[in-house]
Design a protein around this motif. Structure first.
Motif, mmCIF file in Angstrom:
data_model
loop_
_atom_site.group_PDB
_atom_site.id
_atom_site.type_symbol
_atom_site.label_atom_id
_atom_site.label_comp_id
_atom_site.label_asym_id
_atom_site.label_seq_id
_atom_site.Cartn_x
_atom_site.Cartn_y
_atom_site.Cartn_z
ATOM 1 N N LEU A 103 26.715 -15.873 60.817
ATOM 2 C CA LEU A 103 26.670 -14.575 61.487
ATOM 3 C C LEU A 103 25.498 -13.729 60.984
ATOM 4 C CD1 LEU A 103 30.462 -13.608 61.650
ATOM 5 C CD2 LEU A 103 28.968 -14.162 63.571
ATOM 6 N N PHE A 107 22.643 -12.477 63.618
ATOM 7 C CA PHE A 107 22.364 -11.064 63.857
ATOM 8 C C PHE A 107 21.130 -10.562 63.099
ATOM 9 C CE2 PHE A 107 27.203 -10.843 64.400
ATOM 10 C CZ PHE A 107 27.114 -11.049 65.769
ATOM 11 N N THR A 109 20.618 -9.865 59.774
ATOM 12 C CA THR A 109 21.020 -8.678 59.009
ATOM 13 C C THR A 109 20.347 -8.549 57.648
ATOM 14 O OG1 THR A 109 22.896 -9.785 57.941
ATOM 15 C CG2 THR A 109 23.284 -8.783 60.101
ATOM 16 N N PRO A 116 28.628 -7.946 60.214
ATOM 17 C CA PRO A 116 29.193 -9.169 60.792
ATOM 18 C C PRO A 116 30.698 -9.306 60.578
ATOM 19 C CG PRO A 116 27.105 -9.659 59.740
ATOM 20 C CD PRO A 116 27.407 -8.226 59.418
ATOM 21 N N THR A 119 32.471 -7.075 62.945
ATOM 22 C CA THR A 119 32.279 -7.541 64.315
ATOM 23 C C THR A 119 33.389 -8.486 64.743
ATOM 24 O OG1 THR A 119 29.867 -7.290 64.215
ATOM 25 C CG2 THR A 119 30.727 -8.854 65.838
ATOM 26 N N ASP A 120 33.772 -9.397 63.851
ATOM 27 C CA ASP A 120 34.644 -10.500 64.272
ATOM 28 C C ASP A 120 35.964 -10.634 63.531
ATOM 29 O OD1 ASP A 120 33.260 -11.504 66.375
ATOM 30 O OD2 ASP A 120 32.459 -13.268 65.369
ATOM 31 N N ARG A 165 27.449 -6.836 68.917
ATOM 32 C CA ARG A 165 27.960 -6.796 67.542
ATOM 33 C C ARG A 165 28.088 -5.364 67.071
ATOM 34 N NH1 ARG A 165 23.727 -6.301 62.884
ATOM 35 N NH2 ARG A 165 21.743 -6.042 63.972
ATOM 36 N N LYS A 167 26.684 -2.964 64.287
ATOM 37 C CA LYS A 167 25.579 -2.851 63.334
ATOM 38 C C LYS A 167 25.880 -1.723 62.352
ATOM 39 C CE LYS A 167 20.610 -1.972 62.998
ATOM 40 N NZ LYS A 167 19.362 -1.689 63.763
ATOM 41 N N TRP A 331 30.034 -5.669 72.501
ATOM 42 C CA TRP A 331 30.919 -5.949 71.369
ATOM 43 C C TRP A 331 32.353 -5.932 71.862
ATOM 44 C CZ3 TRP A 331 34.583 -2.529 68.996
ATOM 45 C CH2 TRP A 331 35.269 -3.132 67.929
#
Length: 548
Positions: A103, A107, A109, A116, A119-120, A165, A167, A331
């Motif tokens: 991830l 992304f 990052t 991340p 996000t999930d 996502r 951020k 997202w």
């Protein structure tokens, strides 16, 4: 119970909660009880010589570098029943390490982990929305004194939804604020296995998220407030009529909850195993935290219903939609989307079951339910002794009432079932992704930010591995015959057909629920991206009840 069984006096607020005084006779308890006796003997022997075992693990030395491969090898050395990458028993393996790395790369990052994760993962259960940004606020944990040598809990963070996502745009921890996550000095220190600046803040916020999830969502909400009480109330109320359709319907969802809750509380709070495994706080501080949350944020069952859960947090319904899940530009609140989908399946299962056993329209169903003495007896105890439900009656009469109705039963039970089965899996057994991953998702952070303390990490891994080293009932297993009149299942795992010779229509209710859940696991990426490919268990391994 604690006083009589363990000669331990728990804080007085535990008096408001009930559990079973013994394990139901039909549940296998022999090996579990044997294991507990071994632990009893070991702890008792050490205390007899003046040692408090958990305090031997409080030291922050030795340390290990930020080396996930080396830490995994160290933590699993000598344990041979299953390996770190095995998805076996209730363990999902160490795949969380690769998931986080993938991830971060996806992304871009620059090593930032928190975005991340939010996000999930199941940590997103703690999100709120103000109309612009998404927030997590762990500042309520700041007042509790950590174990000596470890960083305090707490902190806040904000996120912006963009390009599919969340951020990270802001972090605050220990008096410092951060908006720039490309700091050369922090990167240089991190390469030397030292967390500094925003990386120290991030790690401490992640540890706080784990503490809030473990201690509040998992232990307090699921074990103490819901599962054990729900099992003992249901078993006792239908003891004279165990084949009652409501008792049969609830059977899979009350499996081993008393066993796991009673022994867990003994291990966690009498033997102080809660130190590190739930939070980097001494057991006394954790008990104080539990009391404070019970008083300041009393659990209300109506607020746990997934149709209300998002609204209370300011979340737009669109983030929990299939359109958001399927559109890579948006997202999606995956944790809530999954829980809401499964709650809706439970709602259909419950309605189907009620239609079979209480035929007629809504008014006719309500009449039959009111005239059912077993349901009346069970519900009267539920509204008195299941604390979150009792609070609901005082605040949300549209959700449930003191007199049972079809709608009230359905709304109450769909909420309990999704929490004790689906969400317990998310915050319990699926936590392997975080517990086995101290570099990216540390459960505790040394106050100087340097390395990974070996003792606390090894203890967390060993304790968690012990809790999940068990067989448990799964939602997609063949239903046993005693839930219905008689059941015979034929076929292989990818296609099973179960039938009741007596044409018990409620069997069809359950198998249709299973078919729909299985279909989600095959066709919906929010469910199919699991275990090696996601932070959640695959649908075929989700448990039916709070069993560990």
């Amino acid at each position: 119970f604690a006083k009589e069984k363990w000669d331990v006096t728990l804080p007085s607020y535990f008096d408001d909660y009930i559990t079973g005084e013994r394990i139901p006779s039909w549940e296998d308890n022999l090996r579990h009880a044997t294991a507990i006796k071994i632990i009893d003997l070991a702890i008792g022997s050490m205390r007899a010589f003046g040692f408090e075992p958990i305090e031997m693990l409080h030291g922050t030395e030795p340390r290990f570098a930020f080396d996930s491969e080396g830490l995994t090898e160290l933590a699993w050395r000598g344990f041979h029943w299953f390996g770190p990458t095995d998805i076996k028993y209730a363990s999902n393996g160490v795949w969380g390490i690769k998931l986080v790395e993938d991830l971060m790369e996806k992304f871009g990052t620059n090593g930032e982990v928190l975005g991340p994760l939010m996000t999930d993962s199941a940590f997103s259960a703690h999100l709120t929305h103000d109309g612009d940004l998404y927030h997590i606020d762990m500042s309520a944990l700041e007042r509790y004194q950590p174990i000596v040598g470890y960083a305090p809990l707490g902190g806040r963070a904000a996120f912006r939804a963009e390009h599919g996502r969340l951020k990270t745009v802001f972090m605050s921890y220990n008096g410092s604020n951060y908006t720039n996550f490309e700091d050369p000095k922090s990167d240089e220190m991190y390469a030397k296995s030292i967390r500094h600046g925003w990386r120290m803040a991030e790690a401490s916020i992640i540890a706080s998220l784990l503490s809030m999830t473990n201690l509040i969502l998992h232990v307090k909400d699921l074990h103490l407030e819901l599962s054990a009480s729900f099992q003992v109330i249901t078993v006792n109320a239908f003891a004279e009529n165990p084949t009652h359709p409501i008792r049969r319907m609830l059977d899979p969802f009350i499996s081993r909850s008393v066993q796991s809750t009673n022994e867990n509380f003994k291990l966690l709070f009498e033997y102080k195993a809660a130190d590190f495994t739930l939070a980097p706080l001494p057991t006394s501080e954790q008990l104080r935290l539990l009391r404070d949350f019970m008083e300041s944020k009393p659990l209300n069952l109506a607020d746990m219903d997934m149709t209300r859960y998002g609204k209370l947090r300011g979340m737009n319904a669109s983030v929990s939609s299939k359109e958001a899940v399927e559109d890579p530009r948006l997202w999606s609140w995956r944790w809530h989307y999954r829980a809401l989908k499964v709650q809706n399946l439970y709602d259909e299962l419950l309605q189907c079951w009620l239609d079979v056993h209480y035929p007629g329209g809504a008014e006719e169903q309500d009449r039959q339910i009111r005239e059912d003495p077993d349901v009346q007896r069970w519900w009267s105890v539920m509204v008195r002794q299941l604390q979150p439900l009792r609070r609901t009656l005082e605040t949300a009469p549209d959700f449930a009432t003191a007199t049972p109705t079809a709608a009230g039963l359905r709304q109450t039970l769909r909420t309990i079932l999704v929490w004790v089965s689906w969400i317990h899996e998310d915050v319990g057994h699926s936590a392997a992704s975080y517990v086995y991953n101290p570099v990216y998702t540390p459960m505790c952070v040394p106050e100087d930010g340097s390395g990974v303390p070996v003792l606390s990490f090894a203890w967390n891994t060993a304790a968690y591995r012990g809790f999940v080293f068990l067989e448990r009932a799964a939602l997609l297993e063949d239903p046993p015959g005693f839930w219905f009149d008689s059941v015979e299942c034929k076929g292989v795992w990818w296609w099973r057909h179960c039938a009741a010779p007596s044409e018990d229509k409620s069997l069809r209710c359950f198998t249709r629920f299973q078919e729909q859940l299985r279909k989600l696991g095959e066709e919906d990426k929010a469910f199919s991206e699991c275990e090696k490919n996601g932070f959640y268990s695959c649908v075929g391994r989700v448990e039916t009840a709070v069993s560990s």
